[in-house]
Design a protein around this motif. Structure first.
Motif, short mmCIF file in Angstrom:
data_model
loop_
_atom_site.label_atom_id
_atom_site.label_comp_id
_atom_site.label_asym_id
_atom_site.label_seq_id
_atom_site.Cartn_x
_atom_site.Cartn_y
_atom_site.Cartn_z
N LEU A 1 0.69 -1.11 0.03
CA LEU A 1 -0.01 0.17 0.25
C LEU A 1 0.98 1.13 -0.02
O LEU A 1 1.50 1.50 0.76
CB LEU A 1 -0.90 0.05 1.23
CG LEU A 1 -1.72 1.35 1.69
CD1 LEU A 1 -2.61 1.61 0.52
CD2 LEU A 1 -2.35 1.23 2.91
N VAL A 2 0.69 2.21 -0.86
CA VAL A 2 1.39 3.51 -0.93
C VAL A 2 0.05 4.43 -1.51
O VAL A 2 -0.05 4.15 -2.93
CB VAL A 2 2.42 3.54 -1.78
CG1 VAL A 2 3.13 5.00 -1.71
CG2 VAL A 2 3.63 2.73 -1.46
N ALA A 3 -0.31 5.38 -0.68
CA ALA A 3 -1.55 6.14 -1.12
C ALA A 3 -1.45 7.57 -0.40
O ALA A 3 -1.10 7.55 0.40
CB ALA A 3 -2.54 5.44 -0.93
N ARG A 4 -1.74 8.62 -1.37
CA ARG A 4 -1.98 9.74 -0.48
C ARG A 4 -3.32 10.02 -0.26
O ARG A 4 -4.55 9.53 -1.01
CB ARG A 4 -1.77 10.87 -1.71
CG ARG A 4 -2.24 12.28 -1.28
CD ARG A 4 -1.69 13.54 -2.19
NE ARG A 4 -2.38 14.71 -1.82
CZ ARG A 4 -2.06 15.89 -2.75
NH1 ARG A 4 -1.28 15.76 -3.65
NH2 ARG A 4 -2.65 16.75 -2.27
N VAL A 5 -3.55 10.44 1.11
CA VAL A 5 -4.94 10.61 1.59
C VAL A 5 -5.15 12.18 1.96
O VAL A 5 -4.26 12.81 2.46
CB VAL A 5 -4.98 9.89 2.85
CG1 VAL A 5 -6.15 10.01 3.63
CG2 VAL A 5 -4.86 8.48 2.53
N ASP A 6 -6.08 12.76 1.35
CA ASP A 6 -6.49 14.28 1.63
C ASP A 6 -7.56 14.40 2.64
O ASP A 6 -7.34 15.68 3.29
CB ASP A 6 -6.98 14.65 0.38
CG ASP A 6 -5.76 14.76 -0.50
OD1 ASP A 6 -4.64 15.35 -0.55
OD2 ASP A 6 -5.85 14.53 -1.85
#
Length: 279
Positions: free
Chosen positions: A136-141
């Motif tokens: 898992l690699v994700a940007r979360v805003d």
């Protein structure tokens, strides 16, 4: 010299090209660690050992085999201890920060679902704590994105890193025995683009001081072959990841550097770096 590749994929471009160079005068073989179930039976004595092993796989079984070989005096590039350390992003960040390296601020959560319950202000980058293929690699805003992500990965141990505003390009730097290669690649957190390849970057194009940081990573993590992912944070390098034995695809001179390192290690003129307390 007898060189052995510890990998399930000896046709990987870097390994294949280095093998082609080495086979002109030396014996090169490959061994998938997953096929070795009885280490003592497969390696009954010193005569069964290669002169050097290149560890291009990171499974627990492969690391166990690498440790077995190291305990019997065989040189392994990179060491099992250093390779394992680079798989734990919590331990990686802690060591980097203790050493004074410019590693992005990182905190750990035991499960992504717990992080979603607690809430966290965005934007942040959420990654699997344990680095592996398809992790898992994700940007979360915002909280909605975080809850949606937690629905897919509820029990995943994660690290949370501050999102560093940037131009959407990752600086990829690779090192083989002190020789540095550099490239630019679209960040996996950037908007989708058609071109996902890596553009080679001349070292003179890097800001002052970046090479020193990358070479220091090798000293701190006891790595001979490694990669460092950096972002440009207002001209200052920000390390976001460190990888043991990366692919280094399409970099002129990388296969030659790897072949030279393998031969020098096999001949005994180079000793693999090891973490303090692991020898």
């Amino acid at each position: 010299m007898r060189i052995c590749l510890l990998t399930p994929a000896p046709d990987h471009p870097l390994l294949a090209d280095a093998t082609a160079l080495l086979k002109r005068r030396h014996q090169v073989e490959s061994l998938d660690p997953a096929t070795v179930t009885d280490f003592p039976a497969r390696f009954p004595g010193p005569a069964a050992l290669a002169d050097v092993y290149l560890l291009k796989t990171r499974t627990p079984h492969a690391l166990a085999l690498a440790r077995f070989l190291e305990e019997r005096g065989a040189p392994v590039l990179n060491s099992a201890g250093s390779t394992e350390l680079c798989q734990d992003r919590t331990a990686m960040a802690a060591l980097a920060l203790r050493a004074g390296l410019p590693f992005v601020a990182t905190r750990t959560e035991p499960a992504l679902a717990r992080l979603a319950l607690d809430g966290t202000p965005g934007p942040v980058v959420v990654k699997s704590r344990h680095s592996r293929r398809h992790d898992l690699v994700a940007r979360v805003d915002d909280a909605g994105q975080l809850r949606a992500l937690a629905g897919q990965w509820p029990d995943e141990p994660v690290v949370v890193q501050r999102f560093t505003p940037n131009d959407g390009w990752d600086h990829k730097l690779w090192v083989v025995a002190g020789r540095v290669f550099a490239g630019l690649r679209r960040s996996e957190l950037a908007a989708p683009v058609l071109d996902k390849g890596t553009r080679s970057l001349a070292l003179r194009e890097l800001p002052d001081g970046w090479l020193d940081v990358v070479l220091r990573v090798g000293e701190v993590f006891a790595l001979d072959v490694y990669g460092v992912d950096l972002l440009d944070d207002g001209g200052a390098p920000q390390i976001v990841d460190i990888n043991a034995f990366p692919g280094i695809r399409g970099q002129a001179g990388a296969p030659e550097a790897l072949a030279d390192l393998a031969l020098r290690t096999a001949a005994g003129s180079h000793r693999p770096r090891v973490l303090p307390g692991t020898v």
